[in-house]
Design an enzyme around this catalytic site. Structure first.
Site, short mmCIF file in Angstrom:
data_model
loop_
_atom_site.label_atom_id
_atom_site.label_comp_id
_atom_site.label_asym_id
_atom_site.label_seq_id
_atom_site.Cartn_x
_atom_site.Cartn_y
_atom_site.Cartn_z
N GLY A 153 2.38 2.12 -3.82
CA GLY A 153 3.04 2.93 -4.83
C GLY A 153 3.64 2.13 -5.98
O GLY A 153 3.36 0.95 -6.15
N HIS B 153 -3.30 -0.17 -10.58
CA HIS B 153 -3.60 0.92 -9.63
C HIS B 153 -4.50 1.96 -10.30
O HIS B 153 -5.43 2.48 -9.68
CB HIS B 153 -2.31 1.62 -9.19
N GLN C 166 -6.11 -11.22 0.11
CA GLN C 166 -6.13 -9.92 0.79
C GLN C 166 -7.54 -9.32 0.72
O GLN C 166 -8.07 -8.82 1.72
CB GLN C 166 -5.12 -8.98 0.14
N ARG D 144 5.84 -5.66 -8.46
CA ARG D 144 6.98 -6.59 -8.34
C ARG D 144 7.44 -7.11 -9.71
O ARG D 144 8.51 -7.70 -9.79
CB ARG D 144 6.63 -7.75 -7.41
O1 PAF Z 1 -2.15 -4.34 -1.75
C1 PAF Z 1 -1.35 -3.52 -1.26
O2 PAF Z 1 -0.70 -2.74 -1.97
C2 PAF Z 1 -1.14 -3.47 0.25
O3 PAF Z 1 -1.23 -4.73 0.81
C3 PAF Z 1 -2.09 -2.49 0.96
C4 PAF Z 1 -3.54 -2.90 0.77
C5 PAF Z 1 -1.88 -1.09 0.40
C6 PAF Z 1 -1.79 -2.45 2.46
O4 PAF Z 1 -0.49 -2.07 2.72
#
Ligand code: PAF
Length: 284
Positions: free
Chosen positions: A31, A37, A154, A188
């Site tokens: 969020g 996003h 990630q 952030r």
């Molecule tokens: O990148 C993110 O915002 C988080 O690490 C994710 C992939 C939603 C997992 O909580």
């Protein structure tokens, strides 16, 4: 746009979408949406019939001294932005939906990808990420899932999980969105005061300086890291956590940058821990 709060509601919605033979795109998020996003949502809209976005600040991926409690939130604004982006379902689960009483399973990708870069500085972080992402994949059953390249480790960890566990989802990487001064968009960034925000441009500037040296023929991993670190050190508000280079995409240690590589860094500025990276040697 539907706002769904329970796993059962989402599963029911997905069942109908699958029966109609439609493709599902999924954007998992924590969020506090920014243009990064929205770019993920746009990719999903372009590629898939139905787009599902989740908002869940996952406690399992935060360490004890991290920003779980202060992570920025604005559900109302997020819902408006998602609606404008044409999202079909916003999944906003509560903790008890994701981690019900007695939950005690972890999904862990091997150390070759997870015990370096952020994985060393945030022990348990990637286990938290892979555990929640696998759960979300099992709930949403997406054909495609979208992840930003800012969080490059990630992205690689999730790709490995998908490959190793034969998951039927294609992971789609999406380019990092940047502010005018190059700062990678991140929720952030909201932690930065105006001086810190100005200082934060040093991350991408450092990466570009090292990238330029690489373009001009520098191949020593140590020297390339030094070039980026020296630039970071010129900014008094920036506290360097790491500057490292690994081969890309397998994250092997490098002395010489011969093939594709990723130069990644993490820096603390004020209360914010910021990360960024550039990929060297890959046509984009
Ligand atoms: O990148 C993110 O915002 C988080 O690490 C994710 C992939 C939603 C997992 O909580």
């Amino acid at each position: 746009m539907l706002i769904l709060k329970t796993v059962a509601e989402v599963k029911n919605f997905i069942k109908n979408v699958k029966e109609a033979d439609k493709t599902i795109g999924f954007v998992p998020t924590m969020g506090y949406f920014h243009k990064g996003h929205l770019a993920l949502m746009k990719c999903s809209k372009e590629q898939c019939d139905v787009t599902v976005v989740s908002i869940y600040v996952n406690p399992m991926q935060f360490g004890a001294n991290e920003d779980f409690k202060s992570y920025p939130k604005d559900l109302e604004r997020d819902a408006e932005l998602a609606e404008q982006a044409g999202v079909d379902v916003l999944f906003v689960p509560e903790d008890k939906e994701i981690y019900p009483e007695g939950f005690n399973t972890k999904v862990e990708v091997g150390e070759d990808l997870t015990k370096k870069l952020c994985g060393i500085r945030r022990p348990g972080h990637f286990t938290g990420v892979t555990t929640v992402v696998l759960k979300l994949f099992n709930i949403v059953k997406p054909d495609y899932a979208y992840f930003g390249e800012k969080d490059i480790q990630q992205l690689l960890v999730i790709k490995r999980m998908v490959r190793d566990l034969n998951l039927d989802v294609e992971i789609v990487p999406v380019k990092t969105m940047r502010e005018a001064d190059g700062l990678a968009m991140s929720s952030r960034n909201a932690y930065l005061n105006p001086d810190e925000r100005k200082a934060a441009a040093v991350l991408y500037r450092s990466l570009l300086k090292a990238k330029k040296a690489w373009e001009e023929g520098e191949r020593s991993a140590e020297k390339l890291c030094d070039i980026a670190r020296d630039e970071l050190l010129c900014e008094p508000l920036a506290k360097v956590e790491y500057v490292e280079i690994y081969s890309y995409p397998d994250l092997k240690p490098l002395d010489e940058v011969k093939g594709a590589a990723v130069l990644a860094l993490a820096v603390r500025i004020g209360k914010a821990r910021l990360i960024d990276n550039v990929i060297l040697g890959v046509e984009k």
